[in-house]
Write a protein that holds these residues in place. Structure first.
Motif, short mmCIF file in Angstrom:
data_model
loop_
_atom_site.label_atom_id
_atom_site.label_comp_id
_atom_site.label_asym_id
_atom_site.label_seq_id
_atom_site.Cartn_x
_atom_site.Cartn_y
_atom_site.Cartn_z
N LEU A 196 0.98 -1.27 -0.24
CA LEU A 196 0.03 0.07 0.30
C LEU A 196 1.13 1.35 0.35
CD1 LEU A 196 -2.73 -0.70 2.38
CD2 LEU A 196 -3.60 -0.64 0.42
N HIS A 197 0.41 2.39 -0.75
CA HIS A 197 1.42 3.78 -1.01
C HIS A 197 0.77 4.31 0.86
CE1 HIS A 197 2.47 7.72 -1.70
NE2 HIS A 197 2.94 7.45 -2.32
N ALA B 211 -1.98 6.35 1.37
CA ALA B 211 -2.84 5.28 1.24
C ALA B 211 -3.64 4.76 2.39
CB ALA B 211 -2.75 4.44 -0.01
N ASP C 269 -4.51 7.90 4.95
CA ASP C 269 -5.95 8.27 4.17
C ASP C 269 -6.82 6.90 5.19
OD1 ASP C 269 -7.77 9.55 2.88
OD2 ASP C 269 -7.62 8.39 1.33
N THR C 270 -5.84 5.56 4.80
CA THR C 270 -7.19 4.57 5.71
C THR C 270 -7.41 4.46 6.90
OG1 THR C 270 -6.54 2.92 3.90
CG2 THR C 270 -7.89 2.23 5.87
N GLY D 190 -9.90 5.92 2.81
CA GLY D 190 -9.49 4.26 2.25
C GLY D 190 -10.27 3.69 1.03
N SER D 191 -9.81 2.42 -0.03
CA SER D 191 -10.59 1.33 0.10
C SER D 191 -10.82 0.35 0.79
CB SER D 191 -9.89 0.48 -1.73
OG SER D 191 -8.56 0.43 -0.86
N SER E 156 -7.53 -1.91 1.58
CA SER E 156 -7.05 -0.95 2.63
C SER E 156 -7.34 -0.46 3.92
CB SER E 156 -6.80 0.82 1.72
OG SER E 156 -7.37 1.58 2.12
#
Lengths: 276, 338
Positions: B38-39, B42, B45-46, B51-52, B55
């Motif tokens: 994972l970046h 990201a 963000d999570t 996040g997705s 993630s």
């Protein structure tokens, strides 16, 4: 017992005290009252129960019979920290952790004055500073204890007990292993502390030091007290002969007038010298 | 001298500042770095709610619980080691000496062999039960005959009973090949798949253990001067020793329950702390708490990336890191003795 009258207000007394190690009785039915403000010195031959008595008086050994009274109350009835705010002890068994500094060691004397959430206070700081000054080790505060000379180290240990700020101080052979100059230095320190109003109780081996420095002598033999009182009346040739089994004469100390014990010359002559 | 003492206080402040910075870095790395590429953006963000779905799963279900597990295990082992070294007055003592690890391992082996337990959560309860069982046994045998159980008696009893249980565990796993396989994974010491369900049950145990350790520290300072000194300073020596023992059991037991037996953390961390912070047990406990967590988290992160695409268990990494440190420390023994 030579002194049947008990001084009033004694801070530390034993009444019918018996102490046992394993099942062996070391002290039996012992009565004692430390006079307030005195410099009391306990003397006696090896294994007569001096250290045992001192540890029992400090509350470290349970009484098998009778009681130790601290400020008039059974010492066993005090919470541990209460005892430690009234009575300080320097045992022979004290060990210094490697690398500890003088200031840190002395600060550990403050345990009884600290609480979980108040570990260090202005009063703690003041007590440690006072203790370092009184024992003349303030200059050594940041030094490591294991780097000091024997005499300095002993003054540091005494400073730790002083930081506890107790009116009563007990010391078990505080001059043992020191050279003569350092012995006198430590005894002078105890004399000063006594002069400032603390009651001092010490076990000493040297009878002449005891005679010069003590205001009150307790002579022990086989777990009993055989003489008690000022050095001038207690330290006599008869007592020394009886308690230590040593032929001797007692003369007057040329400097202080206190008793001075001189062992009799009991050497056997050499065979050559015996020839004429 | 006040000036020198102020200087020392500043140095200690700097020490804890640096240790906390290292801890924050280790936590951050533990959340950011992993097999799943994972970046960092990201991940951040999570953490803050975005996040997705993927993630979110990786960060919230895997990395954050695993980081929490690392924190708890490292702090617990560091402090357990510090307490054990103070309790036995032996600078080379480690939490395993009381046999806690051996007891935990034995009960885990029994669970795996005879009851088919396979989940980390199952291991947690078995290991806790084993640690408790062994401590009670050591204490009962160590104080048999009506005499007070001092540090030497308890430690010798712990080593002896620990050896018996380690032997039983070996016998059990050698005669049951599939149990041997699973035990091998557990006994290497790992934080893999330690989710919230594993960490949460032991967290209170660790917290109680840490609190007991801090409570006992001032008394341990006095006990270090000799039992008579401690008692004349107002310390209830027996009580402090019992509390210390309880804290070691809680801390070493729960750390072993979560991660398996991790070696070297409890031995090395208090050494480094004493070597740099001095002899005060209050500071040693706090310092070991922080440094233990740093070591375990750093070792875990290292283990995730050292042998990609597979993982090296944290226990193996701590052994690799700990052994050289230990050799250096033993060679400068004078600076680290108690």
């Amino acid at each position: 017992m030579s002194s049947p009258t008990r001084p009033p207000n004694s801070p530390l007394q034993a009444a019918g005290l018996g102490v046992r190690y394993d099942r062996r009785s070391v002290i039996d039915d012992l009565d004692l009252a430390v006079p307030p403000g005195s410099f009391t010195v306990i003397i006696g031959p090896n294994a007569c129960g001096k250290s045992t008595l001192l540890r029992a008086l400090a509350g470290l050994l349970p009484a098998a019979s009778g009681t130790v009274l601290l400020d008039g109350r059974d010492i066993a009835s005090y919470p541990a920290k209460d005892t430690a705010r009234r009575l300080g002890l320097l045992p022979q068994s004290a060990v210094s952790p490697e690398g500890i500094t003088v200031a840190e060691l002395v600060a550990r004397g403050r345990y009884a004055h600290q609480r979980l959430l108040r570990q260090w206070s202005v009063a703690d700081e003041a007590a440690v500073t006072d203790a370092l000054r009184l024992t003349d080790v303030a200059d050594l505060a940041t030094r490591r204890v294991d780097e000091l000379s024997g005499g300095q180290r002993q003054r540091v240990w005494i400073a730790m007990v002083l930081a506890q700020q107790t009116p009563l101080i007990l010391l078990d052979e505080p001059t043992t292993y020191l050279d003569i100059a350092h012995q006198i230095e430590v005894l002078n320190l105890l004399h000063d502390l006594n002069g400032q109003g603390r009651t001092v109780v010490a076990v000493l081996h040297d009878l002449n030091h005891a005679a010069r420095y003590a205001s009150n002598i307790i002579a022990m033999q086989d777990g009993r007290i055989v003489a008690e009182g000022p050095p001038a009346t207690t330290i006599t040739a008869e007592l020394v002969a009886e308690v230590f089994g040593l032929a001797n004469v007692v003369i007057s100390d040329p400097l202080t007038g206190t008793p001075l014990v001189v062992p009799a010359d009991t050497r056997r002559p050499h065979p050559v010298a015996a020839g004429n | 001298m006040p000036a020198a003492r102020t200087g020392r206080r500043a140095a200690r402040g700097a020490w804890f500042g640096a240790a906390l910075a290292a801890l924050i870095t280790a936590v951050a790395l533990s959340v950011i770095v992993g097999a799943n590429p994972l970046h960092p953006g990201a991940v951040l963000d999570t953490v803050f709610g975005g996040g997705s779905a993927e993630s979110r799963f990786v960060v919230w279900e895997q990395r954050i619980p695993r980081t929490a597990a690392g924190l708890a295990v490292g702090a617990a082992l560091g402090v357990a080691g510090a307490l054990m070294q103070a309790f036995t007055r032996n600078p080379l003592a480690d939490p395993g000496l009381l046999g806690v690890n051996a007891g935990a391992a034995f009960v885990v082996a029994v669970g795996i062999t005879f009851f088919g337990v396979t989940s980390p959560l199952g291991y947690v309860w078995l290991a806790c039960a084993g640690a408790l069982l062994l401590t009670v046994a050591v204490y009962a045998i160590g104080s048999a005959g009506g005499r007070a159980a001092g540090p030497v008696r308890l430690t010798v009893t712990g080593v002896a009973i620990g050896a018996v249980f380690a032997g039983l565990t070996t016998g059990l796993t050698l005669t049951h090949p599939d149990a041997f396989d699973r035990m091998r994974g557990w006994s290497a010491g790992s934080l893999l798949e330690r989710g919230v369900d594993v960490v949460l049950p032991v967290l209170p145990l660790v917290l109680v253990g840490l609190a007991l350790a801090l409570w006992a520290a001032p008394g341990l300072n006095s006990i270090a001067l000799g039992a008579d000194v401690a008692r004349s300073q107002g310390v209830s020596v027996r009580r402090i020793q019992l509390v210390t023992l309880a804290a070691v059991t809680l801390l070493a037991g729960s750390a072993t329950a979560v991660a398996g037996p991790l070696v070297f953390v409890g031995l090395v961390v208090p050494h480094v702390v004493r070597w740099t912070l001095g002899t005060d047990q209050r500071r040693i406990v706090l310092g070991s708490m922080v440094l233990g967590a740093v070591l375990v988290l750093a070792a875990d992160v290292l283990g995730r990336i050292a042998v990609l695409p597979s993982e090296m268990p944290v226990g193996v990494v701590t052994a690799f890191v700990g052994a050289p440190v230990l050799i250096i420390l033993v060679r400068r023994r004078s600076a680290t003795a108690l």
